[in-house]
Scaffold this active site. Structure first.
Site, PDB file in Angstrom:
ATOM      1  N   TYR A 188       0.832  -1.210   0.000  1.00 22.67           N
ATOM      2  CA  TYR A 188       0.000   0.000   0.000  1.00 22.67           C
ATOM      3  C   TYR A 188       0.870   1.264   0.000  1.00 22.67           C
ATOM      4  O   TYR A 188       0.651   2.182  -0.793  1.00 22.67           O
ATOM      5  CB  TYR A 188      -0.902  -0.026   1.249  1.00 22.67           C
ATOM      6  CG  TYR A 188      -1.505   1.303   1.603  1.00 22.67           C
ATOM      7  CD1 TYR A 188      -2.605   1.791   0.912  1.00 22.67           C
ATOM      8  CD2 TYR A 188      -0.989   2.073   2.647  1.00 22.67           C
ATOM      9  CE1 TYR A 188      -3.159   3.020   1.245  1.00 22.67           C
ATOM     10  CE2 TYR A 188      -1.540   3.294   2.991  1.00 22.67           C
ATOM     11  CZ  TYR A 188      -2.622   3.761   2.283  1.00 22.67           C
ATOM     12  OH  TYR A 188      -3.175   4.974   2.605  1.00 22.67           O
TER      13      TYR A 188
HETATM   14  C1  UGA Z   1      -3.467   3.721   8.944  1.00 26.62           C
HETATM   15  C2  UGA Z   1      -4.424   3.511   7.764  1.00 26.62           C
HETATM   16  O1  UGA Z   1      -5.017   2.249   7.805  1.00 26.62           O
HETATM   17  C3  UGA Z   1      -3.761   3.700   6.437  1.00 26.62           C
HETATM   18  O2  UGA Z   1      -4.727   3.709   5.411  1.00 26.62           O
HETATM   19  C4  UGA Z   1      -3.003   4.971   6.468  1.00 26.62           C
HETATM   20  O3  UGA Z   1      -2.426   5.268   5.270  1.00 26.62           O
HETATM   21  C5  UGA Z   1      -1.992   4.867   7.566  1.00 26.62           C
HETATM   22  O4  UGA Z   1      -2.703   4.845   8.787  1.00 26.62           O
HETATM   23  C6  UGA Z   1      -0.997   5.958   7.595  1.00 26.62           C
HETATM   24  O5  UGA Z   1      -0.987   6.767   8.517  1.00 26.62           O
HETATM   25  O6  UGA Z   1      -0.168   6.012   6.721  1.00 26.62           O
HETATM   26  P1  UGA Z   1      -2.237   2.114  10.585  1.00 26.62           P
HETATM   27  O7  UGA Z   1      -1.279   3.037  11.231  1.00 26.62           O
HETATM   28  O8  UGA Z   1      -1.854   0.697  10.445  1.00 26.62           O
HETATM   29  O9  UGA Z   1      -2.642   2.594   9.115  1.00 26.62           O
HETATM   30  O10 UGA Z   1      -3.622   2.300  11.383  1.00 26.62           O
HETATM   31  P2  UGA Z   1      -4.452   1.334  12.342  1.00 26.62           P
HETATM   32  O11 UGA Z   1      -5.181   0.310  11.551  1.00 26.62           O
HETATM   33  O12 UGA Z   1      -5.260   2.230  13.199  1.00 26.62           O
HETATM   34  O13 UGA Z   1      -3.347   0.568  13.184  1.00 26.62           O
HETATM   35  C7  UGA Z   1      -2.635   1.168  14.234  1.00 26.62           C
HETATM   36  C8  UGA Z   1      -1.877   0.098  14.951  1.00 26.62           C
HETATM   37  O14 UGA Z   1      -2.819  -0.816  15.516  1.00 26.62           O
HETATM   38  C9  UGA Z   1      -0.965  -0.728  14.052  1.00 26.62           C
HETATM   39  O15 UGA Z   1       0.268  -0.924  14.692  1.00 26.62           O
HETATM   40  C10 UGA Z   1      -1.689  -2.063  13.918  1.00 26.62           C
HETATM   41  O16 UGA Z   1      -0.836  -3.148  13.840  1.00 26.62           O
HETATM   42  C11 UGA Z   1      -2.495  -2.137  15.187  1.00 26.62           C
HETATM   43  N1  UGA Z   1      -3.726  -2.934  14.997  1.00 26.62           N
HETATM   44  C12 UGA Z   1      -4.623  -2.630  14.006  1.00 26.62           C
HETATM   45  C13 UGA Z   1      -3.972  -4.002  15.829  1.00 26.62           C
HETATM   46  O17 UGA Z   1      -3.163  -4.293  16.736  1.00 26.62           O
HETATM   47  N2  UGA Z   1      -5.115  -4.719  15.672  1.00 26.62           N
HETATM   48  C14 UGA Z   1      -6.025  -4.441  14.698  1.00 26.62           C
HETATM   49  O18 UGA Z   1      -7.066  -5.147  14.607  1.00 26.62           O
HETATM   50  C15 UGA Z   1      -5.782  -3.360  13.840  1.00 26.62           C
END
Ligand code: UGA
Length: 300
Positions: A139
């Protein structure tokens, strides 16, 4: 002004559409209502907005008569390995290339929704815009490709484009696959939450109204790329305990292995956008999570 918002039925796009309408702008939304998450939620998001069903990767695009295009449509989510990659290419790279072509033809400015995930495991934290991008997710690679396309169209065809690197945006109507949406849903339903890794990964969590304010400002001025990141960084464990305090409940956490494509840390250096556009994040984690919790608790 007359604006186009692509991805207007999505999380950030729907908030942006509302903010533009509230400011008196005439806004046309575009969305293809993909089903990688519940299309009914997108229908809900789009309520009250003028949203046309259009596939940016295939349908004819004509932006003539508009003053600007907010290009927020795309396939989001960093956990993006495997057969879904074709969809990331189509909905991010191909769709964006077609939006840029149409914007050049109509002579309109584009604000493009990029992502903090283009940095990958960044060499510096907080991370300024000039840091070498090293995305670790398919992505993030597609979002970086879109930024490069923007530069190529600017150089070759004088496209007027600015890219915003959003850092983990949250708030009411957040995408249901994202961490806070899942945490608050689990607290509400007394169901388990699956935590990827040790919970010490951290993010510059950004409240959606702050992301929208930055996006509107970027249509009015600025050039190149800007980080759009919340003021305070928090680990997942800190965010979980804040959510527990706000809800008055205890989260049933199930630990899983760290997910491929996840970065350990994001931390936004935001002095560039502050200097050029006068933008800074205003909503802290406690206040923002409170608003998202009230939405979750009240919506179903
Ligand atoms: C998010 C968005 O999903 C992306 O589309 C965006 O581009 C990105 O931010 C960005 O800032 O660039 P992410 O940081 O992975 O990505 O956002 P979350 O899904 O809120 O995850 C935050 C953290 O929680 C991650 O470390 C992930 O591993 C963790 N997480 C997420 C879990 O532990 N369990 C889950 O079910 C989902």
């Amino acid at each position: 002004m007359r604006y186009v918002v692509t991805g207007a039925a999505g999380f950030i796009g729907s908030h942006l559409g509302e903010a533009l309408a509230a400011a008196g702008h005439e806004t046309t939304g575009i969305d293809c209502f993909t089903d990688y998450y519940d299309p009914a939620l997108k229908e809900e998001n789009a309520q009250g907005l003028d949203v046309r069903r259009l596939d940016l990767s295939a349908d004819e695009l004509d932006f003539s008569g508009f003053d600007g295009v907010f290009h927020l449509a795309g396939r989001p989510g960093v956990r993006s390995f495997g057969p879904v990659f074709g969809d990331y290419l189509r909905r991010n790279v191909l769709a964006t290339q077609r939006v840029f072509e149409a914007a050049v033809a109509a002579g309109v400015r584009v604000v493009f929704a990029s992502s903090s995930s283009i940095y990958g495991d960044a060499e510096r934290h907080p991370t300024p815009e000039e840091t070498e991008p090293q995305p670790v997710s398919p992505y993030g690679i597609t979002k970086l490709a879109c930024e490069h396309l923007g530069r190529a169209y600017a150089r070759g065809f004088r496209l007027d484009v600015v890219s915003l690197r959003y850092f983990t945006v949250y708030g009411p109507r957040q995408r249901p696959d994202m961490a806070f949406a899942r945490i608050l849903r689990a607290l509400h339903d007394a169901s388990p939450f699956e935590l990827y890794g040790d919970g010490k990964q951290s993010r510059s969590f950004t409240f959606v109204s702050d992301a929208v304010a930055a996006t509107v400002s970027a249509m009015e001025g600025g050039t190149g790329v800007y980080n759009v990141g919340g003021g305070a960084e928090a680990t997942m464990l800190e965010a979980i305990s804040t959510a527990e305090r706000i809800s008055g409940r205890t989260l049933d956490v199930r630990r899983l292995a760290a997910a491929a494509g996840d970065v350990r840390r994001t931390a936004a250096e935001t002095s560039r956008i502050r200097a050029d556009l006068g933008w800074k994040a205003r909503v802290g984690l406690e206040e923002g999570l409170q608003a998202q919790w009230e939405w979750v608790a009240g919506s179903r």
